[in-house]
Design an enzyme around this catalytic site. Structure first.
Site, PDB file in Angstrom:
ATOM      1  N   ASP A 295      -5.312   1.805  -7.919  1.00 24.11           N
ATOM      2  CA  ASP A 295      -4.035   2.629  -7.233  1.00 24.11           C
ATOM      3  C   ASP A 295      -3.621   3.010  -5.377  1.00 24.11           C
ATOM      4  O   ASP A 295      -4.049   1.488  -5.157  1.00 24.11           O
ATOM      5  CB  ASP A 295      -4.843   4.715  -7.328  1.00 24.11           C
ATOM      6  CG  ASP A 295      -6.709   4.412  -7.008  1.00 24.11           C
ATOM      7  OD1 ASP A 295      -6.982   3.041  -5.752  1.00 24.11           O
ATOM      8  OD2 ASP A 295      -7.071   5.077  -7.853  1.00 24.11           O
TER       9      ASP A 295
ATOM     10  N   ASN B 205     -15.719  14.469  -9.791  1.00 28.16           N
ATOM     11  CA  ASN B 205     -15.792  15.457 -10.634  1.00 28.16           C
ATOM     12  C   ASN B 205     -14.366  14.877 -11.596  1.00 28.16           C
ATOM     13  O   ASN B 205     -14.173  15.564 -12.729  1.00 28.16           O
ATOM     14  CB  ASN B 205     -13.886  16.468 -10.145  1.00 28.16           C
ATOM     15  CG  ASN B 205     -12.762  15.347  -9.748  1.00 28.16           C
ATOM     16  OD1 ASN B 205     -12.959  13.709  -9.294  1.00 28.16           O
ATOM     17  ND2 ASN B 205     -11.813  15.067  -9.355  1.00 28.16           N
TER      18      ASN B 205
ATOM     19  N   HIS C  49     -13.051  12.097 -12.011  1.00 24.48           N
ATOM     20  CA  HIS C  49     -11.642  10.989 -12.151  1.00 24.48           C
ATOM     21  C   HIS C  49     -11.903   9.550 -11.787  1.00 24.48           C
ATOM     22  O   HIS C  49     -13.064   8.701 -11.768  1.00 24.48           O
ATOM     23  CB  HIS C  49     -10.743  11.430 -11.113  1.00 24.48           C
ATOM     24  CG  HIS C  49     -11.391  10.869  -9.976  1.00 24.48           C
ATOM     25  ND1 HIS C  49     -11.746  11.931  -8.547  1.00 24.48           N
ATOM     26  CD2 HIS C  49     -11.330   9.974  -9.308  1.00 24.48           C
ATOM     27  CE1 HIS C  49     -11.614  10.886  -7.414  1.00 24.48           C
ATOM     28  NE2 HIS C  49     -11.798   9.560  -7.894  1.00 24.48           N
TER      29      HIS C  49
ATOM     30  N   GLU D 151      -7.075  12.418 -11.663  1.00 28.24           N
ATOM     31  CA  GLU D 151      -7.540  13.887 -11.684  1.00 28.24           C
ATOM     32  C   GLU D 151      -8.053  14.953 -12.726  1.00 28.24           C
ATOM     33  O   GLU D 151      -6.839  14.476 -13.333  1.00 28.24           O
ATOM     34  CB  GLU D 151      -6.992  14.602 -10.614  1.00 28.24           C
ATOM     35  CG  GLU D 151      -6.700  14.728  -9.638  1.00 28.24           C
ATOM     36  CD  GLU D 151      -8.458  13.647  -8.076  1.00 28.24           C
ATOM     37  OE1 GLU D 151      -9.443  13.918  -8.760  1.00 28.24           O
ATOM     38  OE2 GLU D 151      -7.611  13.845  -7.401  1.00 28.24           O
TER      39      GLU D 151
END
Length: 251
Positions: free
Chosen positions: A63, A134, A136, A141
């Site tokens: 990323d 969370n 990811h 996400e």
């Protein structure tokens, strides 16, 4: 899915390094962020003692932030150069990072090209992953679909807050990124996820024991046949007793 639990992050990283070294000379998927740092340190030590050579290895980063100059010290272009290319002895011309700069139309077009470049290289042999609090993976996400490809995404507020520690002010923290998609990640031949610390324990439990679905993107890893989680005891602390002892789990 195999689960390896060690007392410390360093010990877990050493086991992960054992799984990654076989990719030398092939194609390695490169995670960014804090999670893979102990793994890269373990690999760097092996490069230094001559036990592995990544000089002919190709690397594809997961990323990159959108709107951040590649020369910015917190861009993933810079972090990959600092943590991977130099210490692991990669040739800079053989390491690729998604493009996050330029107009949004340019960013979107180059994101589509990124999947094609991975395919042209023969696909990823070993994909290194971390996991967000969370759930990811990459910057996929919650809400990311299993068939998602490399694309521009909005970062969740919790991710932005977590990333703010790397920037001088809240206004500097990027709110978008380009990330390999879930389907891009799952095309790797094998996947090694590293996680440490109690802050990751809830996400690890959701990935391993929760339902497979978009609420926890890391849960999609259970659809892959060759996934190993290398965890320290704190990251594994919310798993069931059998799983904390290193048992595997299926979908």
């Amino acid at each position: 899915m195999r689960i390896i639990v060690r007392d410390t992050a360093v010990e877990a990283a050493e086991h992960a390094a054992d799984l990654v070294v076989d990719s030398a000379g092939g194609v390695l998927g490169l995670a960014t962020g804090s999670s893979p740092q102990p793994l890269y340190a373990a690999l760097a030590a092996r490069v230094a003692d001559g036990s592995v050579d990544f000089g002919r290895t190709r690397g594809f980063a997961l990323d990159e932030y959108v709107g951040l100059d590649p020369a910015h010290p917190e861009s993933y272009h810079s972090i990959i150069a600092r943590d991977v290319i130099g210490p692991l002895g990669f040739s800079p011309s053989r390491v690729f990072v998604p493009a996050g700069s330029g107009t949004l139309d340019e960013v979107d077009a180059r994101a589509l090209d990124y999947d094609a470049a991975i395919a042209a290289a023969g696909g990823v042999d070993v994909q290194i992953l971390g996991i967000g609090s969370n759930g990811h993976i990459g910057f996929n996400e919650p809400g990311s679909a299993a068939d998602s490809v490399t694309r521009r995404v909005d970062l969740a507020p919790s991710t932005i807050a977590a990333n703010s520690r790397f920037f001088r002010s809240a206004g500097e923290v990027p709110v978008q990124a380009v990330t390999q998609g879930i389907s891009t990640i799952l095309r790797a031949r094998s996947i090694v996820l590293v996680a440490s610390g109690a802050a990751k324990a809830r996400a690890v439990r959701a990935a391993v024991e929760g339902p497979v679905g978009e609420s926890c993107p890391a849960s999609f890893l259970r659809l892959h046949d060759e996934v190993t989680l290398c965890l320290d005891s704190a990251a594994a602390s919310q798993l069931g007793v059998g799983l904390r002892s290193g048992a595997g789990v299926g979908a």
